[in-house]
Design a protein around this motif. Structure first.
Motif, PDB file in Angstrom:
ATOM      1  N   ALA A 271       0.837  -1.336   0.640  1.00 42.22           N
ATOM      2  CA  ALA A 271      -0.209  -0.184  -0.135  1.00 42.22           C
ATOM      3  C   ALA A 271       0.354   0.850   0.087  1.00 42.22           C
ATOM      4  CB  ALA A 271      -0.992  -0.202   1.373  1.00 42.22           C
ATOM      5  N   ASP A 272       1.875   0.708   0.693  1.00 37.18           N
ATOM      6  CA  ASP A 272       2.903   2.237   1.028  1.00 37.18           C
ATOM      7  C   ASP A 272       4.099   2.481  -0.592  1.00 37.18           C
ATOM      8  OD1 ASP A 272       1.241   3.320   2.506  1.00 37.18           O
ATOM      9  OD2 ASP A 272       2.152   2.426   4.657  1.00 37.18           O
ATOM     10  N   GLY A 273       4.321   1.683  -0.881  1.00 35.54           N
ATOM     11  CA  GLY A 273       4.948   1.287  -1.698  1.00 35.54           C
ATOM     12  C   GLY A 273       6.026  -0.278  -2.095  1.00 35.54           C
ATOM     13  N   GLN A 274       6.665  -0.094  -2.591  1.00 34.94           N
ATOM     14  CA  GLN A 274       7.436  -0.972  -2.705  1.00 34.94           C
ATOM     15  C   GLN A 274       8.673  -1.915  -1.562  1.00 34.94           C
ATOM     16  OE1 GLN A 274       9.436  -0.245  -7.169  1.00 34.94           O
ATOM     17  NE2 GLN A 274       9.301   1.503  -5.648  1.00 34.94           N
ATOM     18  N   PHE A 275       8.905  -2.649  -0.840  1.00 33.75           N
ATOM     19  CA  PHE A 275      10.044  -3.962  -1.256  1.00 33.75           C
ATOM     20  C   PHE A 275      10.766  -4.372  -1.434  1.00 33.75           C
ATOM     21  CE2 PHE A 275       5.992  -6.538  -0.971  1.00 33.75           C
ATOM     22  CZ  PHE A 275       6.539  -7.419  -0.822  1.00 33.75           C
ATOM     23  N   LEU A 276      11.574  -4.755  -0.876  1.00 29.25           N
ATOM     24  CA  LEU A 276      12.262  -5.790  -0.653  1.00 29.25           C
ATOM     25  C   LEU A 276      13.103  -6.562   0.517  1.00 29.25           C
ATOM     26  CD1 LEU A 276      15.968  -5.070  -3.166  1.00 29.25           C
ATOM     27  CD2 LEU A 276      15.844  -6.742  -0.364  1.00 29.25           C
ATOM     28  N   ALA A 277      13.096  -7.759   0.668  1.00 28.51           N
ATOM     29  CA  ALA A 277      13.266  -8.755   1.318  1.00 28.51           C
ATOM     30  C   ALA A 277      13.550  -9.932   1.621  1.00 28.51           C
ATOM     31  CB  ALA A 277      11.858  -9.233   2.219  1.00 28.51           C
ATOM     32  N   SER A 278      14.589 -10.287   2.553  1.00 30.85           N
ATOM     33  CA  SER A 278      15.269 -11.232   1.880  1.00 30.85           C
ATOM     34  C   SER A 278      16.418 -11.957   3.277  1.00 30.85           C
ATOM     35  CB  SER A 278      16.900 -10.956   1.461  1.00 30.85           C
ATOM     36  OG  SER A 278      17.798 -10.197   1.571  1.00 30.85           O
ATOM     37  N   ILE A 279      16.503 -13.560   3.540  1.00 32.90           N
ATOM     38  CA  ILE A 279      16.819 -14.025   4.451  1.00 32.90           C
ATOM     39  C   ILE A 279      18.718 -14.860   4.048  1.00 32.90           C
ATOM     40  CG2 ILE A 279      17.636 -15.606   6.583  1.00 32.90           C
ATOM     41  CD1 ILE A 279      14.008 -15.999   6.503  1.00 32.90           C
ATOM     42  N   THR A 280      19.642 -13.347   4.640  1.00 27.12           N
ATOM     43  CA  THR A 280      20.911 -13.740   3.889  1.00 27.12           C
ATOM     44  C   THR A 280      21.947 -13.664   4.899  1.00 27.12           C
ATOM     45  OG1 THR A 280      22.230 -12.321   3.199  1.00 27.12           O
ATOM     46  CG2 THR A 280      20.592 -11.079   4.284  1.00 27.12           C
ATOM     47  N   TYR A 281      22.788 -14.666   5.126  1.00 29.63           N
ATOM     48  CA  TYR A 281      24.177 -14.406   5.731  1.00 29.63           C
ATOM     49  C   TYR A 281      24.643 -13.221   5.380  1.00 29.63           C
ATOM     50  CZ  TYR A 281      23.067 -19.113   7.951  1.00 29.63           C
ATOM     51  OH  TYR A 281      23.030 -20.112   8.584  1.00 29.63           O
ATOM     52  N   ALA A 282      25.904 -13.005   6.581  1.00 32.33           N
ATOM     53  CA  ALA A 282      26.590 -11.755   6.352  1.00 32.33           C
ATOM     54  C   ALA A 282      28.118 -11.715   7.069  1.00 32.33           C
ATOM     55  CB  ALA A 282      25.876 -10.558   6.365  1.00 32.33           C
ATOM     56  N   PHE A 283      28.887 -11.075   7.212  1.00 36.50           N
ATOM     57  CA  PHE A 283      30.422 -10.737   7.791  1.00 36.50           C
ATOM     58  C   PHE A 283      30.198  -9.545   7.774  1.00 36.50           C
ATOM     59  CE2 PHE A 283      32.213 -14.702   5.518  1.00 36.50           C
ATOM     60  CZ  PHE A 283      31.946 -15.483   7.101  1.00 36.50           C
ATOM     61  N   PRO A 284      30.559  -8.416   8.566  1.00 35.44           N
ATOM     62  CA  PRO A 284      31.441  -7.196   9.119  1.00 35.44           C
ATOM     63  C   PRO A 284      32.147  -7.075   8.222  1.00 35.44           C
ATOM     64  CG  PRO A 284      31.332  -8.581  11.039  1.00 35.44           C
ATOM     65  CD  PRO A 284      30.651 -10.073  10.559  1.00 35.44           C
ATOM     66  N   GLN A 285      31.989  -5.610   7.451  1.00 36.91           N
ATOM     67  CA  GLN A 285      33.129  -5.077   6.599  1.00 36.91           C
ATOM     68  C   GLN A 285      34.110  -5.498   7.333  1.00 36.91           C
ATOM     69  OE1 GLN A 285      31.561  -1.244   4.447  1.00 36.91           O
ATOM     70  NE2 GLN A 285      30.283  -1.645   6.663  1.00 36.91           N
ATOM     71  N   GLY A 286      35.240  -6.377   6.340  1.00 34.82           N
ATOM     72  CA  GLY A 286      36.890  -5.890   6.066  1.00 34.82           C
ATOM     73  C   GLY A 286      37.010  -7.497   7.531  1.00 34.82           C
ATOM     74  N   TYR A 287      35.636  -7.559   7.578  1.00 35.56           N
ATOM     75  CA  TYR A 287      36.131  -9.457   7.797  1.00 35.56           C
ATOM     76  C   TYR A 287      37.482 -10.436   7.333  1.00 35.56           C
ATOM     77  CZ  TYR A 287      36.281 -13.648  10.362  1.00 35.56           C
ATOM     78  OH  TYR A 287      36.336 -14.782  11.076  1.00 35.56           O
ATOM     79  N   THR A 288      38.353 -11.129   8.164  1.00 36.32           N
ATOM     80  CA  THR A 288      39.225 -11.283   6.753  1.00 36.32           C
ATOM     81  C   THR A 288      38.864 -13.253   6.925  1.00 36.32           C
ATOM     82  OG1 THR A 288      40.610 -10.036   6.485  1.00 36.32           O
ATOM     83  CG2 THR A 288      41.128 -12.554   6.131  1.00 36.32           C
ATOM     84  N   ILE A 289      38.586 -13.285   5.937  1.00 38.15           N
ATOM     85  CA  ILE A 289      38.333 -15.284   6.790  1.00 38.15           C
ATOM     86  C   ILE A 289      39.166 -16.052   7.748  1.00 38.15           C
ATOM     87  CG2 ILE A 289      37.465 -17.798   6.354  1.00 38.15           C
ATOM     88  CD1 ILE A 289      35.088 -16.592   4.912  1.00 38.15           C
ATOM     89  N   GLY A 290      39.030 -16.533   8.759  1.00 43.99           N
ATOM     90  CA  GLY A 290      40.265 -17.636   9.544  1.00 43.99           C
ATOM     91  C   GLY A 290      39.791 -18.031  10.245  1.00 43.99           C
ATOM     92  N   ASP A 291      40.723 -18.793  11.576  1.00 43.37           N
ATOM     93  CA  ASP A 291      39.776 -19.528  12.030  1.00 43.37           C
ATOM     94  C   ASP A 291      38.362 -19.089  13.182  1.00 43.37           C
ATOM     95  OD1 ASP A 291      41.266 -21.945  12.021  1.00 43.37           O
ATOM     96  OD2 ASP A 291      42.577 -21.371  13.162  1.00 43.37           O
ATOM     97  N   GLY A 292      37.822 -19.899  13.201  1.00 48.09           N
ATOM     98  CA  GLY A 292      36.702 -19.404  14.491  1.00 48.09           C
ATOM     99  C   GLY A 292      35.559 -18.539  12.975  1.00 48.09           C
ATOM    100  N   TRP A 293      35.660 -18.136  11.869  1.00 51.57           N
ATOM    101  CA  TRP A 293      35.194 -17.463  11.226  1.00 51.57           C
ATOM    102  C   TRP A 293      33.500 -18.033  10.937  1.00 51.57           C
ATOM    103  CZ3 TRP A 293      32.000 -20.023   7.279  1.00 51.57           C
ATOM    104  CH2 TRP A 293      31.447 -21.720   7.734  1.00 51.57           C
ATOM    105  N   GLU A 294      33.054 -19.695  11.313  1.00 48.45           N
ATOM    106  CA  GLU A 294      31.316 -19.543  11.817  1.00 48.45           C
ATOM    107  C   GLU A 294      30.558 -18.657  12.778  1.00 48.45           C
ATOM    108  OE1 GLU A 294      34.048 -23.364  10.902  1.00 48.45           O
ATOM    109  OE2 GLU A 294      33.881 -22.129  12.162  1.00 48.45           O
ATOM    110  N   GLU A 295      31.632 -18.341  13.657  1.00 45.97           N
ATOM    111  CA  GLU A 295      31.105 -17.574  14.918  1.00 45.97           C
ATOM    112  C   GLU A 295      30.520 -15.989  14.481  1.00 45.97           C
ATOM    113  OE1 GLU A 295      29.794 -17.779  18.122  1.00 45.97           O
ATOM    114  OE2 GLU A 295      30.775 -20.079  17.597  1.00 45.97           O
ATOM    115  N   HIS A 296      31.029 -15.074  13.511  1.00 45.85           N
ATOM    116  CA  HIS A 296      31.152 -14.499  12.596  1.00 45.85           C
ATOM    117  C   HIS A 296      30.270 -14.177  12.023  1.00 45.85           C
ATOM    118  CE1 HIS A 296      34.858 -12.131  15.012  1.00 45.85           C
ATOM    119  NE2 HIS A 296      35.696 -14.371  14.272  1.00 45.85           N
ATOM    120  N   LYS A 297      30.179 -15.285  11.137  1.00 43.83           N
ATOM    121  CA  LYS A 297      29.101 -15.225   9.908  1.00 43.83           C
ATOM    122  C   LYS A 297      27.706 -15.127  10.355  1.00 43.83           C
ATOM    123  CE  LYS A 297      27.633 -17.645   5.582  1.00 43.83           C
ATOM    124  NZ  LYS A 297      28.271 -18.542   4.369  1.00 43.83           N
ATOM    125  N   ARG A 298      27.146 -14.146  10.017  1.00 43.43           N
ATOM    126  CA  ARG A 298      25.508 -13.292  10.796  1.00 43.43           C
ATOM    127  C   ARG A 298      24.555 -13.959  10.073  1.00 43.43           C
ATOM    128  NH1 ARG A 298      27.227  -8.465  13.973  1.00 43.43           N
ATOM    129  NH2 ARG A 298      28.812  -9.300  15.413  1.00 43.43           N
TER     130      ARG A 298
END
Length: 173
Positions: free
Chosen positions: A24-51
């Motif tokens: 009714a009020d416009g448009q929408f874009l929705a998703s369910i997505t995994y993401a890492f914080p900007q600048g994160y470099t994958i290493g040991d324990g990466w699973e705790e940083h992937k949100r």
């Protein structure tokens, strides 16, 4: 070819743009997505940083970003520890997404056309961001002298969907 001011995004049921459309009020874009914080470099324990996030962006009828509802559901590590059931990270994200979509009056899934936008939540970049290829050819003048530079594009973050000329709403991953 330059990135247009308003970028079309095609609705593809049962795929990455299944939850986009108009309400009714416009448009929408929705998703369910995994993401890492900007600048994160994958290493040991990466699973705790992937949100995992449930994301709903709302736009006016002309494609201007109005607001976003971005809900953190948990980490990839948590999902691996408890992969099934109502308490799993994915189940929490799916429940949040269903509630967000149910809150859109007169919701109809379909193609949208939106303007670039960006915001950062939990150190994660969200938005439709115009990206530029480096056209420098090495001679120091900042130009691509052979004229064969690649076109710029728009990237949906953190979903990693790239939109390009001919700007028909289709994307690359």
């Amino acid at each position: 070819m330059a990135v247009p001011e308003i970028i079309p995004i095609a609705h593809e049921p049962d795929y990455r743009t299944a939850t986009i459309g108009r309400y009714a009020d416009g448009q929408f874009l929705a998703s369910i997505t995994y993401a890492f914080p900007q600048g994160y470099t994958i290493g040991d324990g990466w699973e705790e940083h992937k949100r995992l996030y449930a994301v709903l962006h709302r736009f006016d009828h002309e494609g201007r970003h109005l607001d976003s509802d971005i809900g953190y559901a948990g980490t990839y590590a948590e999902q691996q520890q408890h992969p099934a059931g109502d308490g799993s990270v994915m189940a929490r994200a799916e429940a949040r997404m269903a509630a967000l979509l149910d809150g859109l009056p007169e919701r109809e899934y379909g193609d949208i056309a939106i303007r670039p936008f960006r915001l950062t939540v939990d150190g994660v970049l969200f938005g439709l961001v115009v990206e530029h290829h480096d056209r420098e050819n090495g001679d120091g003048d900042g130009e691509d002298d052979d004229g064969e530079g690649e076109d710029d594009w728009a990237e949906l973050h953190p979903d990693q969907l790239g939109f390009y000329a001919p700007w028909d709403g289709l994307y690359d991953t």
